[in-house]
Design a protein around this motif. Structure first.
Motif, PDB file in Angstrom:
ATOM      1  N   GLU A 168      -6.677  15.185   5.371  1.00 40.53           N
ATOM      2  CA  GLU A 168      -7.265  13.943   5.898  1.00 40.53           C
ATOM      3  C   GLU A 168      -6.195  12.893   6.198  1.00 40.53           C
ATOM      4  OE1 GLU A 168     -10.440  16.168   4.921  1.00 40.53           O
ATOM      5  OE2 GLU A 168      -9.108  15.554   3.311  1.00 40.53           O
ATOM      6  N   SER A 172      -5.988  11.521  10.095  1.00 36.86           N
ATOM      7  CA  SER A 172      -7.117  10.641  10.464  1.00 36.86           C
ATOM      8  C   SER A 172      -7.028   9.311   9.746  1.00 36.86           C
ATOM      9  CB  SER A 172      -8.454  11.286  10.080  1.00 36.86           C
ATOM     10  OG  SER A 172      -8.524  12.595  10.574  1.00 36.86           O
ATOM     11  N   THR A 173      -6.670   9.378   8.469  1.00 32.18           N
ATOM     12  CA  THR A 173      -6.577   8.155   7.669  1.00 32.18           C
ATOM     13  C   THR A 173      -5.511   7.220   8.213  1.00 32.18           C
ATOM     14  OG1 THR A 173      -7.262   9.402   5.738  1.00 32.18           O
ATOM     15  CG2 THR A 173      -6.215   7.275   5.333  1.00 32.18           C
ATOM     16  N   SER A 189      -2.564   2.160  -4.565  1.00 31.44           N
ATOM     17  CA  SER A 189      -2.395   3.578  -4.246  1.00 31.44           C
ATOM     18  C   SER A 189      -3.587   4.031  -3.424  1.00 31.44           C
ATOM     19  CB  SER A 189      -2.410   4.444  -5.521  1.00 31.44           C
ATOM     20  OG  SER A 189      -1.503   3.975  -6.454  1.00 31.44           O
ATOM     21  N   LEU A 190      -3.309   4.657  -2.297  1.00 32.19           N
ATOM     22  CA  LEU A 190      -4.387   5.301  -1.552  1.00 32.19           C
ATOM     23  C   LEU A 190      -4.175   6.806  -1.692  1.00 32.19           C
ATOM     24  CD1 LEU A 190      -6.806   4.700   0.449  1.00 32.19           C
ATOM     25  CD2 LEU A 190      -5.217   5.421   2.236  1.00 32.19           C
ATOM     26  N   VAL A 191      -5.116   7.478  -2.367  1.00 29.89           N
ATOM     27  CA  VAL A 191      -4.946   8.903  -2.643  1.00 29.89           C
ATOM     28  C   VAL A 191      -5.735   9.701  -1.614  1.00 29.89           C
ATOM     29  CG1 VAL A 191      -5.068  10.680  -4.424  1.00 29.89           C
ATOM     30  CG2 VAL A 191      -4.885   8.276  -5.094  1.00 29.89           C
ATOM     31  N   VAL A 192      -5.062  10.628  -0.945  1.00 27.43           N
ATOM     32  CA  VAL A 192      -5.695  11.354   0.162  1.00 27.43           C
ATOM     33  C   VAL A 192      -5.180  12.792   0.197  1.00 27.43           C
ATOM     34  CG1 VAL A 192      -3.904  10.509   1.750  1.00 27.43           C
ATOM     35  CG2 VAL A 192      -6.087  11.266   2.676  1.00 27.43           C
ATOM     36  N   HIS A 227      -6.544   5.659  11.529  1.00 30.43           N
ATOM     37  CA  HIS A 227      -7.512   4.584  11.328  1.00 30.43           C
ATOM     38  C   HIS A 227      -6.854   3.325  10.765  1.00 30.43           C
ATOM     39  CE1 HIS A 227     -11.228   2.536  10.450  1.00 30.43           C
ATOM     40  NE2 HIS A 227     -10.960   2.516   9.145  1.00 30.43           N
ATOM     41  N   PHE A 228      -6.086   3.499   9.701  1.00 32.34           N
ATOM     42  CA  PHE A 228      -5.468   2.339   9.052  1.00 32.34           C
ATOM     43  C   PHE A 228      -4.482   1.636   9.986  1.00 32.34           C
ATOM     44  CE2 PHE A 228      -6.366   1.959   4.390  1.00 32.34           C
ATOM     45  CZ  PHE A 228      -7.435   2.831   4.369  1.00 32.34           C
ATOM     46  N   LEU A 261       0.847  -1.194   0.000  1.00 33.07           N
ATOM     47  CA  LEU A 261       0.000   0.000   0.000  1.00 33.07           C
ATOM     48  C   LEU A 261       0.887   1.250   0.000  1.00 33.07           C
ATOM     49  CD1 LEU A 261      -2.889   1.229   0.338  1.00 33.07           C
ATOM     50  CD2 LEU A 261      -2.466   1.176   2.807  1.00 33.07           C
ATOM     51  N   GLN A 272      -6.145  -0.406  12.554  1.00 33.85           N
ATOM     52  CA  GLN A 272      -6.723  -1.635  12.003  1.00 33.85           C
ATOM     53  C   GLN A 272      -5.644  -2.608  11.518  1.00 33.85           C
ATOM     54  OE1 GLN A 272     -10.008  -2.321  11.927  1.00 33.85           O
ATOM     55  NE2 GLN A 272     -10.581  -0.358  12.811  1.00 33.85           N
ATOM     56  N   GLY A 273      -4.374  -2.213  11.682  1.00 34.21           N
ATOM     57  CA  GLY A 273      -3.303  -3.123  11.275  1.00 34.21           C
ATOM     58  C   GLY A 273      -2.980  -3.081   9.803  1.00 34.21           C
ATOM     59  N   VAL A 274      -3.428  -2.014   9.102  1.00 30.66           N
ATOM     60  CA  VAL A 274      -3.065  -1.852   7.695  1.00 30.66           C
ATOM     61  C   VAL A 274      -1.982  -0.784   7.629  1.00 30.66           C
ATOM     62  CG1 VAL A 274      -3.870  -1.195   5.401  1.00 30.66           C
ATOM     63  CG2 VAL A 274      -5.389  -2.475   6.924  1.00 30.66           C
TER      64      VAL A 274
END
Lengths: 408, 408
Positions: free
Chosen positions: A230, A233-234, A223-226, A237-238, A189, A241-243
């Motif tokens: 944000e 926070s992202t 790809s995580l586009v942010v 959260h990730f 990721l 959650q172990g990501v």
């Protein structure tokens, strides 16, 4: 959906030169199988360089450039000739069209001299052989040298041969380094931080962002586009959650904030640094940015952009970068600005050059600009590295490239 | 980095028309503050429509189109005049430049008639008033009507006033619906499925993908971009870790596979469907796709693409879509193909039209094509809806739009 969208900077630029009425436009139409320009028997129909993107097999995506006649006369004509010569800086393959009923003159020889000087691979195309007698064609054919081709655009003679010869001149893929495929594995990721401000283009992403997403896709990664706003926070959260992302790539303009929001154990870099390495410029530009420490009052600094766009207050090139440099150095250098194709041949009066990422310039033109600076002993760096330096995170953002980190 | 990259389809298209030597190019240069074209006093310098993207305040991103003279003569001239008239189909604002020393003639009146017929807002610009006497200017000024402006490009007179008048003609934002901002909340995760095949543009993303990512960013939400081949592993991993996407948006071409990989409880749609709704075309195109069930042998079907690109074997428009239609209907219709600006005015002989997403066409041109079909009673649909229909997942992919789901 639009599929013919290879960026201009990634296309092979093939420029057609020649005297007025040598039949440049006809040869282009014959080679491309398209009506690129209106063809007439009136001299000087092409008044401005004409750019057209297309697929040209077996070459692939190309940019075809039709130029005004190199023998145009009068004040207006001289302007057109100058425009033709300017095209050379972005030409990967040059095609010189000669009227075989008249042969090469001094204009053609002068142009060939320039091709040699600039190291541009070229072909000389003798057009209009349909107007020659059998005897004349035979004589001409006996005297042609390698890199010279006899054609008739009017009846299509030897056009296929010409296309194949053009393809043999295709420049090598000069990228020594991948963009980021060597830094990631399939299913990794990657977080891409893309701020949205008023300078961001409406309704789309700028090229380096697109190319990065594409490169990650081709590796089979994610790809995580942010937005920068944000990101925290992202990540919270990730990570909860172990990501965990393998890498974070950010726009340089929000470097300082992003560096705070990304935990130290996660690798962080910028689009600028990835592209500098991809183009083989990273070392040169790291040397360039080091010049900041020796800037004095009244030193002249050139800030150059590859594209022309409307200048707004707060514009990165004309406002932010000068302010960053003044604050970082505590000095009052003199700033000058260029944009688009205006880059000066003589940069010797500048203490340093700060260039944009050059995503809208083709590789030949960007290399030409860097070579200009190098030849004249003027350090050059880019926006992203400069921002990293003045915000104090250059070393961290070189994390993926330990051998470069040592240079800082 | 390149910031001037608003897609052409999202720019206001401003076209300049007029007789040769009325001073179109001079007026354009005065309005834009840039040298768009070489200006000369030689009649007919502009031989092909010239397109230039720029920022024009207070309008924002525009496409400026300079057209050949509407009074050009001879065979070549007639070709140029036709090219000027074709520009009308993509014109949002028309500017007719008239030489005030000669006034309007029949060519100008014919063009104004066309503006009215096509509902294009326009201005008539009387140029060269610097060549008139004080008395003549006074007379002309007394006789001008709303929508007529007196200027001199040569000395800049009234150019600012002209720019402001142009801005008042800016078309309303016609989007009744957002792209997908109404379907998501800040920090929602949207998975975008982007297959990479040989037709995908090298080194970048196609426009609908870019626009979707941008729209998600503006909502403060997150885009996860993934290939179809990694979608299942990615979803398995994320769902196991408790990270659940709000929505999955896929390229239509991999619809069938993606539909299997996305659990039924997760909403799935396609870029095509989002863009159909955004443009207000979804209902029309759903009606159009229903025509598939009544296709008979020898019915003629037109497959139209907005951009020209090199046709490869396996090309979606020329190969895949005809095959899908033959398999789905069990009939043998006759297929015809157009691309680029070739769309025929007369479509009455077709049983149905299947159009690409039209991402490279501006909204006016796409609406014109749909109106052509509508006026002639010919159903029209698009690639994405057709693929959804033939793969049996049209109903599922309309999940975000229950009122549309009822129509299927």
């Amino acid at each position: 959906m639009g599929m013919n969208q290879t960026p201009a900077s990634e296309r092979v630029h093939i420029s057609f030169f020649g005297k007025r009425n040598a039949g440049k436009s006809s040869v282009i139409n014959a080679v491309t199988g398209q009506d690129l320009a209106i063809v007439s028997s009136v001299r000087g129909t092409t008044t401005d360089p004409v750019y057209k993107t297309m697929e040209l097999l077996p070459l692939g995506p190309v940019m075809i450039i039709d130029t005004p006649g190199i023998d145009d006369e009068g004040e207006l004509g001289a302007l057109r000739v100058r425009k033709s010569y300017q095209v050379l800086n972005k030409t990967d393959i040059a095609i010189l069209v000669v009227d075989s009923t008249t042969g090469k003159g001094e204009e053609e020889l002068a142009l060939i001299h320039r091709f040699h000087k600039k190291g541009i691979p070229y072909l000389v195309v003798y057009n209009k052989i349909d107007l020659l007698s059998g005897e004349e064609i035979k004589d001409l054919a006996m005297s042609v040298r390698p890199g010279e081709v006899l054609v008739s655009a009017a009846d299509g003679m030897n056009i296929q041969e010409l296309k194949e010869k053009i393809a043999t001149l295709k420049p090598e893929d000069t990228h020594k380094y991948p963009l980021l495929q060597d830094l990631i594995e399939p299913l990794d990721l990657v977080i891409l931080v893309v701020p949205i401000d008023k300078a961001a283009p409406k309704g789309r992403l700028i090229l380096p962002q697109q190319q990065t997403i594409r490169d990650i896709l081709e590796r089979g990664a994610l790809s995580l586009v942010v937005r920068d706003t944000e990101l925290k926070s992202t990540l919270d959260h990730f990570l909860t959650q172990g990501v965990c992302p393998k890498l974070v790539v950010t726009d340089s303009q929000v470097f300082a904030r992003v560096s705070k929001d990304v935990p130290e154990n996660i690798t962080l870099t910028s689009f600028s640094i990835l592209f500098s390495r991809y183009k083989g410029e990273l070392e040169t530009q790291l040397e360039g940015v080091a010049t900041l420490s020796s800037i004095q009052d009244d030193d002249r600094i050139l800030i150059a952009e590859g594209c022309t766009h409307h200048r707004q207050c707060g514009d990165i090139g004309t406002c932010k970068i000068p302010n960053w440099i003044r604050n970082y150095t505590g000095k009052k250098p003199v700033f000058e600005f260029t944009s688009g194709t205006e880059f000066p041949d003589d940069v010797s009066s500048y203490k340093m050059v700060v260039h944009c990422g050059g995503c809208m310039l083709n590789e030949r033109e960007m290399k030409y600009r860097i070579a200009c600076c190098h030849d004249q002993g003027v350090p050059i760096t880019n926006y992203g590295l400069l921002i990293a330096q003045v915000t104090g995170i250059l070393k961290r953002s070189l994390g993926p490239f330990p051998e470069m980190q040592k240079l800082v």
